[in-house]
Design a protein around this motif. Structure first.
Motif, PDB file in Angstrom:
ATOM      1  N   GLU A 492       0.851  -1.192   0.000  1.00 16.39           N
ATOM      2  CA  GLU A 492       0.000   0.000   0.000  1.00 16.39           C
ATOM      3  C   GLU A 492       0.882   1.236   0.000  1.00 16.39           C
ATOM      4  O   GLU A 492       1.861   1.322   0.742  1.00 16.39           O
ATOM      5  CB  GLU A 492      -0.909   0.001   1.237  1.00 16.39           C
ATOM      6  N   HIS A 494       0.758   5.625   0.014  1.00 18.47           N
ATOM      7  CA  HIS A 494      -0.048   6.808   0.268  1.00 18.47           C
ATOM      8  C   HIS A 494       0.613   8.011  -0.395  1.00 18.47           C
ATOM      9  O   HIS A 494       1.829   8.202  -0.273  1.00 18.47           O
ATOM     10  CB  HIS A 494      -0.167   7.090   1.767  1.00 18.47           C
ATOM     11  N   ILE A 539      -5.030  12.366   2.082  1.00 23.88           N
ATOM     12  CA  ILE A 539      -4.318  11.158   1.631  1.00 23.88           C
ATOM     13  C   ILE A 539      -5.124  10.417   0.574  1.00 23.88           C
ATOM     14  O   ILE A 539      -6.352  10.282   0.678  1.00 23.88           O
ATOM     15  CB  ILE A 539      -4.042  10.230   2.825  1.00 23.88           C
ATOM     16  N   LYS A 541      -4.984   6.545  -0.958  1.00 24.83           N
ATOM     17  CA  LYS A 541      -4.376   5.238  -0.711  1.00 24.83           C
ATOM     18  C   LYS A 541      -4.391   4.414  -1.993  1.00 24.83           C
ATOM     19  O   LYS A 541      -5.431   4.300  -2.655  1.00 24.83           O
ATOM     20  CB  LYS A 541      -5.130   4.501   0.389  1.00 24.83           C
ATOM     21  N   SER A 543      -3.233   0.562  -3.478  1.00 26.89           N
ATOM     22  CA  SER A 543      -2.773  -0.787  -3.118  1.00 26.89           C
ATOM     23  C   SER A 543      -2.699  -1.650  -4.366  1.00 26.89           C
ATOM     24  O   SER A 543      -3.581  -1.581  -5.229  1.00 26.89           O
ATOM     25  CB  SER A 543      -3.733  -1.434  -2.117  1.00 26.89           C
ATOM     26  N   CYS A 549       0.641  -0.088  -8.896  1.00 26.16           N
ATOM     27  CA  CYS A 549       0.875   1.073  -8.034  1.00 26.16           C
ATOM     28  C   CYS A 549       1.512   2.222  -8.809  1.00 26.16           C
ATOM     29  O   CYS A 549       1.129   3.384  -8.658  1.00 26.16           O
ATOM     30  CB  CYS A 549       1.783   0.696  -6.865  1.00 26.16           C
TER      31      CYS A 549
END
Length: 583
Positions: A492, A494, A539, A541, A543, A549
């Motif tokens: 993950e 951020h 933020i 996120k 994943s 990504c």
């Protein structure tokens, strides 16, 4: 373009004064001097004479107590998108120059002008006159490595046709491939190789190759039209030092032969008993194709050149130094022939790989493929690479990806808490190597409790540095068995976005974020009801596996770049301050 404007002229100056100065400095002129109050004009027979007058006189020669300012005379109607930049530091890298110019707007072309001076001169054309004016205002007179940059307009024949904006690409080609080396060492031939020649030389010969006060290496550079970097500070105490040669294939070969001849002479003079061999450094990606099936390519080069060739073992290579050493033994003339054939194969492999990579360049937008370290330009000492850029924050950013130095980005990547030791390495060696390799700042945030399952890695750097750093972290976790043999590494990440831009990432009814997830195969979440931080950021996120990504990060940055562009005030026409009329 051969008419000169001479500024900062004393009221006492006369036509005879200028005649004397031009005669003294042996600068030809093709007409009389037109002397006005505070300035003068004169015609030169050709561009070379005009450039000599600018280089020799401007800011250097006094007349009646005033330093003359000499530049190309440009009618106001032709002062548009084209500038000439002079007095550029001789060893300035092309990539640094391109990055500096791109800060003021998109650059359509940047061409070197041949001069006899030590410093370099380039003609630059921006896509819009506002950008050219901004560069003119900001860069003219700016100090750069103890050199004062001089900028002036040059006639833009298309200025009248293009109108005030000058924004079109009328009759101009797109920018070419990135150039290696520095503009101060002679104009780069059009067929210059994108991949330099890298050789290893015994440390005891470095002094002879450089020569007294650098005279020998300067002579080689001038004769072979090449840029030569001797990496004396690399591997302190090592028995050998790398040398990088940027030029055409022919220029690289001529420079290499000259260096080999100097080594041979120095060996005789110092009674050096070991055999003089040629050691070429090549990226491991190309070595297999150089060797060929069952070693056929290498055997043919040996037979054709009368040399013996060996290649260093894979075990001597590391992920942070992907070069292999190709050792060639034989007579100097034969070594020169072998170098030509070896580098021909290496360049063919490079061109093939770059063509294949460019076909995929749209998959992850905003990345400079040459800077990713997938090819030799990312290897230590092999020309411009992300490992050679200053640390984040050391220079101003540029919001246009792919032009100059892009903005630094911050990504928080979450890894298993047990993997922290593997990422840091013994006495911090691995994280230091990774940071240097990627050209990024990489830190492990302190644990937020005793039994945390994940730890945060803070990565700061431009897009290419993010790609390289995150790629190695994903790979390291797989290598160290933190994920099963058949399990894909999914992490993950951020990233923070301005709170006012979060809605653009989500889209109406979640349309944009859904499209992002479908396109990238990553899970993208903008948590609801977030309280913006002290910088008014929230933020996002992300994943997924590595490429998912990366693609999601780049797509989100693309959205943010669009938001920034839309927020910039549009330049109003006619806002330029009046300038003195020049004929």
């Amino acid at each position: 373009m051969n008419k000169l404007y001479i500024g900062n002229v004393s009221a006492e100056a006369s036509e005879e004064d200028f005649e004397t100065i031009f005669e003294q400095w042996k600068i030809p002129h093709s007409g009389p001097f037109l002397v006005k109050t505070g300035y003068a004009f004169v015609d030169c027979p050709d561009e070379k004479a005009a450039m000599k007058a600018i280089d020799v006189l401007s800011g250097k020669v006094e007349l009646h107590g005033k330093l003359l300012e000499v530049e190309i005379s440009v009618p106001k109607r032709q002062r548009s998108c084209k500038l000439q930049m002079r007095n550029i530091p001789p060893h300035m890298q092309w990539e640094v120059l391109d990055g500096m110019l791109a800060k003021y707007g998109p650059v359509e072309s940047c061409e070197q002008v041949n001069t006899d001076t030590e410093t370099a001169v380039v003609n630059v054309r921006y896509t819009a006159r506002d950008h050219a004016k901004l560069a003119m205002d900001e860069l003219n007179g700016q100090m750069l490595e103890d050199y004062v940059l001089k900028l002036s307009y040059i006639p833009d024949e298309n200025a009248t046709a293009e109108g005030p904006s000058g924004g079109g690409r009328r009759g101009y080609n797109a920018r070419g491939t990135p150039r290696s080396g520095s503009p101060g060492l002679g104009a780069r031939p059009k067929l210059q190789s994108d991949i330099p020649l890298r050789i290893l030389v015994p440390t005891q010969f470095v002094g002879a190759i450089i020569g007294k006060e650098g005279a020998t290496i300067r002579n080689i550079t001038k004769q072979t039209h090449s840029k030569i970097d001797i990496h004396r500070k690399e591997n302190a105490g090592a028995a050998e030092k790398p040398i990088t040669i940027h030029s055409t294939p022919e220029g690289c070969s001529n420079a290499c032969t000259a260096i080999m001849e100097i080594m041979q002479k120095e060996a005789l003079d110092t009674k050096f008993t070991e055999e003089i061999v040629l050691k070429i450094l090549a990226h491991n990606n190309f070595v297999g194709r150089l060797i060929g099936k069952e070693g056929r390519n290498l055997k043919k080069i040996e037979q054709d050149t009368g040399t013996k060739i060996t290649i260093s073992n894979l075990q001597e290579m590391t992920v942070y130094n992907p070069e292999r050493t190709i050792t060639i033994k034989g007579q100097i003339d034969d070594l020169a022939k072998a170098e030509v054939e070896v580098m021909k194969k290496v360049r063919e492999s490079y061109d093939s790989d770059m063509a294949a990579m460019n076909l995929q360049s749209n998959l992850i937008p905003g990345l400079n493929l040459n800077a990713l370290g997938l090819f030799p330009s990312g290897a230590p000492g092999m020309g411009p690479s992300m490992s050679s850029v200053p640390p984040p924050g050391a220079h101003g950013g540029c919001s246009s990806f792919g032009q100059g130095h892009p903005e630094s980005e911050t990504v928080h990547l979450f890894i298993p808490a047990l993997a922290v030791g593997a990422i840091i390495g013994k006495q911090g060696q691995h994280i230091k190597q990774l940071s240097h390799f990627a050209g990024a700042s990489i830190k492990i945030a302190p644990a937020e409790g005793m039994d945390v399952q994940q730890r945060m890695v803070i990565i700061i750097g431009p897009p290419e540095a993010q790609f390289k750093a995150q790629c190695r972290i994903f790979g390291k976790l797989k290598e160290e068995n933190f994920f099963g043999p058949k399990e894909e590494v999914k992490l993950e990440a951020h990233i923070k976005v301005p709170s006012f831009a979060a809605g653009r990432v989500i889209g109406k009814g979640g349309k944009t974020v859904n499209e992002l997830q479908n396109l990238t195969c990553a899970e993208v979440v903008v948590p609801r009801d977030q309280t913006p931080d002290e910088n008014d950021q929230v933020i996002v996120k992300i994943s997924g596996h590595f490429f998912a990504c990366q693609l999601a990060q780049r797509k989100i940055q693309e959205i943010l770049a669009q938001v920034r562009r839309q927020q910039q005030p549009k330049p109003t026409s006619g806002a330029q301050p009046p300038q003195p009329r020049r004929k």
